[in-house]
Design an enzyme around this catalytic site. Structure first.
Site, PDB file in Angstrom:
ATOM      1  N   GLU A   1       0.830  -1.202   0.000  1.00 52.86           N
ATOM      2  CA  GLU A   1       0.000   0.000   0.000  1.00 52.86           C
ATOM      3  C   GLU A   1       0.869   1.260   0.000  1.00 52.86           C
ATOM      4  O   GLU A   1       1.902   1.313   0.670  1.00 52.86           O
ATOM      5  CB  GLU A   1      -0.930  -0.011   1.212  1.00 52.86           C
ATOM      6  CG  GLU A   1      -1.949  -1.141   1.102  1.00 52.86           C
ATOM      7  CD  GLU A   1      -3.035  -1.114   2.162  1.00 52.86           C
ATOM      8  OE1 GLU A   1      -4.168  -1.455   1.822  1.00 52.86           O
ATOM      9  OE2 GLU A   1      -2.741  -0.773   3.321  1.00 52.86           O
TER      10      GLU A   1
ATOM     11  N   CYS B   1       3.293   8.482   1.213  1.00 50.03           N
ATOM     12  CA  CYS B   1       3.737   7.582   2.280  1.00 50.03           C
ATOM     13  C   CYS B   1       4.022   6.237   1.619  1.00 50.03           C
ATOM     14  O   CYS B   1       3.134   5.600   1.049  1.00 50.03           O
ATOM     15  CB  CYS B   1       2.646   7.457   3.349  1.00 50.03           C
ATOM     16  SG  CYS B   1       3.102   6.331   4.674  1.00 50.03           S
TER      17      CYS B   1
ATOM     18  N   CYS C   1       6.008  -6.858   7.964  1.00 54.44           N
ATOM     19  CA  CYS C   1       7.081  -6.337   8.810  1.00 54.44           C
ATOM     20  C   CYS C   1       7.428  -7.372   9.871  1.00 54.44           C
ATOM     21  O   CYS C   1       6.541  -8.038  10.401  1.00 54.44           O
ATOM     22  CB  CYS C   1       6.654  -5.034   9.473  1.00 54.44           C
ATOM     23  SG  CYS C   1       7.976  -4.289  10.461  1.00 54.44           S
TER      24      CYS C   1
ATOM     25  N   CYS D   1       5.303  -4.751  16.259  1.00 53.58           N
ATOM     26  CA  CYS D   1       4.711  -3.777  17.193  1.00 53.58           C
ATOM     27  C   CYS D   1       3.230  -4.109  17.365  1.00 53.58           C
ATOM     28  O   CYS D   1       2.529  -4.330  16.363  1.00 53.58           O
ATOM     29  CB  CYS D   1       4.878  -2.355  16.669  1.00 53.58           C
ATOM     30  SG  CYS D   1       6.603  -1.946  16.349  1.00 53.58           S
TER      31      CYS D   1
ATOM     32  N   CYS E   1       0.212  -2.278  15.423  1.00 56.05           N
ATOM     33  CA  CYS E   1       0.397  -1.949  14.007  1.00 56.05           C
ATOM     34  C   CYS E   1      -0.118  -3.070  13.101  1.00 56.05           C
ATOM     35  O   CYS E   1       0.272  -4.229  13.245  1.00 56.05           O
ATOM     36  CB  CYS E   1       1.877  -1.692  13.750  1.00 56.05           C
ATOM     37  SG  CYS E   1       2.284  -1.517  11.996  1.00 56.05           S
TER      38      CYS E   1
ATOM     39  N   GLU F   1       9.763  -1.971   7.890  1.00 57.85           N
ATOM     40  CA  GLU F   1      10.787  -1.273   8.659  1.00 57.85           C
ATOM     41  C   GLU F   1      11.955  -0.944   7.711  1.00 57.85           C
ATOM     42  O   GLU F   1      12.713  -1.835   7.314  1.00 57.85           O
ATOM     43  CB  GLU F   1      11.256  -2.157   9.822  1.00 57.85           C
ATOM     44  CG  GLU F   1      12.508  -1.693  10.519  1.00 57.85           C
ATOM     45  CD  GLU F   1      12.545  -0.204  10.872  1.00 57.85           C
ATOM     46  OE1 GLU F   1      11.558   0.323  11.397  1.00 57.85           O
ATOM     47  OE2 GLU F   1      13.571   0.437  10.601  1.00 57.85           O
TER      48      GLU F   1
ATOM     49  N   SER G   1      11.289   6.772   8.771  1.00 53.20           N
ATOM     50  CA  SER G   1      10.899   6.440  10.141  1.00 53.20           C
ATOM     51  C   SER G   1      11.346   5.025  10.480  1.00 53.20           C
ATOM     52  O   SER G   1      11.081   4.081   9.728  1.00 53.20           O
ATOM     53  CB  SER G   1       9.371   6.552  10.286  1.00 53.20           C
ATOM     54  OG  SER G   1       8.965   6.098  11.555  1.00 53.20           O
TER      55      SER G   1
ATOM     56  N   SER H   1      10.657   5.821  16.226  1.00 54.41           N
ATOM     57  CA  SER H   1       9.429   5.493  16.957  1.00 54.41           C
ATOM     58  C   SER H   1       9.782   5.081  18.378  1.00 54.41           C
ATOM     59  O   SER H   1      10.491   4.100  18.574  1.00 54.41           O
ATOM     60  CB  SER H   1       8.695   4.356  16.238  1.00 54.41           C
ATOM     61  OG  SER H   1       8.328   4.772  14.943  1.00 54.41           O
TER      62      SER H   1
ATOM     63  N   CYS I   1      -1.484   6.032   9.943  1.00 54.80           N
ATOM     64  CA  CYS I   1      -0.266   5.384  10.436  1.00 54.80           C
ATOM     65  C   CYS I   1      -0.590   4.029  11.033  1.00 54.80           C
ATOM     66  O   CYS I   1      -1.491   3.909  11.859  1.00 54.80           O
ATOM     67  CB  CYS I   1       0.369   6.224  11.538  1.00 54.80           C
ATOM     68  SG  CYS I   1       1.070   7.741  10.953  1.00 54.80           S
TER      69      CYS I   1
HETATM   70  N1  SAH Z   1       8.497   0.789  10.648  1.00 49.82           N
HETATM   71  C1  SAH Z   1       8.656   2.184  10.802  1.00 49.82           C
HETATM   72  C2  SAH Z   1       7.832   3.007   9.862  1.00 49.82           C
HETATM   73  C3  SAH Z   1       6.430   2.567   9.588  1.00 49.82           C
HETATM   74  S1  SAH Z   1       5.258   2.803  10.857  1.00 49.82           S
HETATM   75  C4  SAH Z   1       8.403   2.579  12.236  1.00 49.82           C
HETATM   76  O1  SAH Z   1       7.854   1.798  12.994  1.00 49.82           O
HETATM   77  O2  SAH Z   1       8.769   3.694  12.589  1.00 49.82           O
HETATM   78  C5  SAH Z   1       5.067   4.577  10.892  1.00 49.82           C
HETATM   79  C6  SAH Z   1       4.626   5.124  12.249  1.00 49.82           C
HETATM   80  O3  SAH Z   1       3.279   4.717  12.536  1.00 49.82           O
HETATM   81  C7  SAH Z   1       5.476   4.617  13.405  1.00 49.82           C
HETATM   82  O4  SAH Z   1       5.819   5.654  14.264  1.00 49.82           O
HETATM   83  C8  SAH Z   1       4.542   3.650  14.079  1.00 49.82           C
HETATM   84  O5  SAH Z   1       4.858   3.435  15.407  1.00 49.82           O
HETATM   85  C9  SAH Z   1       3.214   4.311  13.892  1.00 49.82           C
HETATM   86  N2  SAH Z   1       2.077   3.409  14.081  1.00 49.82           N
HETATM   87  C10 SAH Z   1       2.034   2.094  13.864  1.00 49.82           C
HETATM   88  N3  SAH Z   1       0.792   1.606  14.149  1.00 49.82           N
HETATM   89  C11 SAH Z   1       0.049   2.660  14.529  1.00 49.82           C
HETATM   90  C12 SAH Z   1      -1.309   2.814  14.930  1.00 49.82           C
HETATM   91  N4  SAH Z   1      -2.149   1.795  14.966  1.00 49.82           N
HETATM   92  N5  SAH Z   1      -1.737   4.049  15.260  1.00 49.82           N
HETATM   93  C13 SAH Z   1      -0.910   5.120  15.205  1.00 49.82           C
HETATM   94  N6  SAH Z   1       0.377   5.032  14.826  1.00 49.82           N
HETATM   95  C14 SAH Z   1       0.853   3.815  14.498  1.00 49.82           C
HETATM   96 FE1  SF4 Z   2       6.880  -2.625  11.585  1.00 46.94          FE
HETATM   97 FE2  SF4 Z   2       6.818   0.018  12.033  1.00 46.94          FE
HETATM   98 FE3  SF4 Z   2       4.581  -1.479  12.181  1.00 46.94          FE
HETATM   99 FE4  SF4 Z   2       6.459  -1.707  14.054  1.00 46.94          FE
HETATM  100  S1  SF4 Z   2       5.213   0.124  13.625  1.00 46.94           S
HETATM  101  S2  SF4 Z   2       5.404  -3.396  13.079  1.00 46.94           S
HETATM  102  S3  SF4 Z   2       8.286  -1.448  12.850  1.00 46.94           S
HETATM  103  S4  SF4 Z   2       5.795  -1.106  10.376  1.00 46.94           S
END
Ligand code: SAH
Ligand code: SF4
Length: 348
Positions: free
Chosen positions: A95, A108, A115, A119, A122, A168, A199, A222, A341
């Site tokens: 996406e 974006c 990934c 997390c 996410c 990531e 990020s 993050s 995000c």
């Molecule tokens: N993998 C990288 C970049 C992709 S995620 C990273 O983790 O930084 C981009 C941002 O979205 C990150 O800061 C992540 O923590 C945040 N994010 C992930 N899931 C989310 C959610 N459900 N609500 C708000 N932010 C979220």
């Molecule tokens: Fe991967 Fe970033 Fe999502 Fe964490 S927040 S699972 S590092 S995409």
């Protein structure tokens, strides 16, 4: 001549020049091809009249273009966000999101299918790791968004990229940096001068390597938790790269690159949004060249936390200010089409 096709979008301008010269042609053709691809947006050998037929024949035999057909396109009701589900050559999908904020268009972009970092909140993490994207697949996402803007005919062009889509980026370091080098090339899309923000979840070796190598872009890290235990509960890879090591790497990056870091903090009601949490962030980052981006949690299927409300977010911001830390609360956009995000999961 190698039988394996080389993908043009995987190559930096210098690498394309080498390919052309190695195949016995003038470097002038490489420069012209680069312009066709990145400025004129032509990817059909029949429509490159400035290149001699002999060269075009050799190029057609050895070179390919990375194309990402749109499987599904969705528009948010507020009109600010578009999400593209793009098909990769191997049937996986990724996406890419086009966002319009006041006066600027940002893409974006994804760096992986899925990934590996897991997390908890996410959607991409919830789907697990499938594969890295190639540099060409990363570049082609930016080109797709730029093409959309060109086609709309309003004179808009892609000006900003955030590597905040699926995946990531520092886990796929080589392909991502190669893509960045292509995207910032002054005779191509020319997205240099900090128009790109990468990020990371906090891949320490990647941050150190980036600090040593340098690239004209912003780095966002993050954080989500200001103690090792709190962070590890949300970001499992914190066990591999503990908070203390991450902070050392960030300080090293700031010193070496003479550039601030953006810290991202997903605000989850009752979990990491209390005044105590804000003070802990303040203590942790005090004195650093840093800015905190607060992101109220976006809903995902696999996590039942709730987003912090506006009032609590502003309270958090106010406390950060006491520590000299500037911050923003990210606007929630594209939630109705799961383009916010952490919501990207290539679901249909
Ligand atoms: N993998 C990288 C970049 C992709 S995620 C990273 O983790 O930084 C981009 C941002 O979205 C990150 O800061 C992540 O923590 C945040 N994010 C992930 N899931 C989310 C959610 N459900 N609500 C708000 N932010 C979220
Ligand atoms: Fe991967 Fe970033 Fe999502 Fe964490 S927040 S699972 S590092 S995409």
């Amino acid at each position: 001549m190698s039988a394996t096709p080389v993908y043009v979008h995987d190559l930096t301008r210098e690498e394309l020049r080498l390919w052309v010269v190695r195949h016995g042609f003038s470097p002038v053709h490489a420069a012209r091809l680069w312009k066709y691809v990145y400025l004129d947006r032509v990817e059909d050998w029949a429509h490159m009249p400035d290149l001699p037929v002999g060269f075009r024949r050799a190029a057609e035999a050895g070179l390919r273009f990375t194309t990402l057909p749109v499987a599904i396109e969705t528009h948010s009701t507020d009109g600010f966000t578009r999400k593209y589900l793009l098909a990769l050559a191997d049937e996986h999908r990724i996406e890419t999101v086009l966002m319009r904020y006041t006066g600027r268009v940002t893409a974006c972009i994804s760096s992986q299918v899925g990934c590996a970092m897991g997390c908890v909140f996410c959607a991409t993490g919830q789907m697990g790791y499938i594969r890295h994207l190639t540099a060409g697949e990363i570049v082609a996402q930016a080109l797709h968004v730029d093409d959309e803007l060109r086609a709309a005919g309003a004179g808009e062009r892609l000006r900003n990229i955030v590597l905040m889509g699926m995946g990531e980026p520092l886990h796929n370091y080589d392909a991502v940096m190669r893509a960045v080098d292509i995207l910032i090339d002054p005779s191509g899309l020319a997205l240099g001068g900090k128009k790109i923000t990468l990020s990371t979840v906090g891949v320490v070796p990647g941050i150190i390597r980036l600090a040593d190598e340098g690239r004209p872009m912003h780095l966002a890290v993050s954080l989500h938790g200001a103690t090792q235990a709190e962070r590890a509960a949300l970001v499992p890879v914190a066990k591999k790269w503990p908070l203390e090591e991450l902070m050392d790497a960030c300080r090293y990056y700031i010193a070496k690159q003479q550039r601030k870091i953006f810290y991202e903090w997903t605000l989850i009601a009752g979990k990491n949004d209390t005044p105590e949490n804000a003070h802990a962030v303040g203590h942790l980052l005090k004195g650093q060249e840093a800015q905190v981006n607060l992101i109220p949690l976006n809903p995902t299927q696999g996590y039942d936390g709730t987003p912090t409300d506006r009032e609590a977010a502003y309270r958090f911001q106010k406390i950060l200010r006491e520590y000299g830390l500037p911050s923003t609360v990210r606007q929630r956009r594209g939630i109705d089409i799961a383009a916010g995000c952490g919501q990207l999961a290539a679901a249909q």
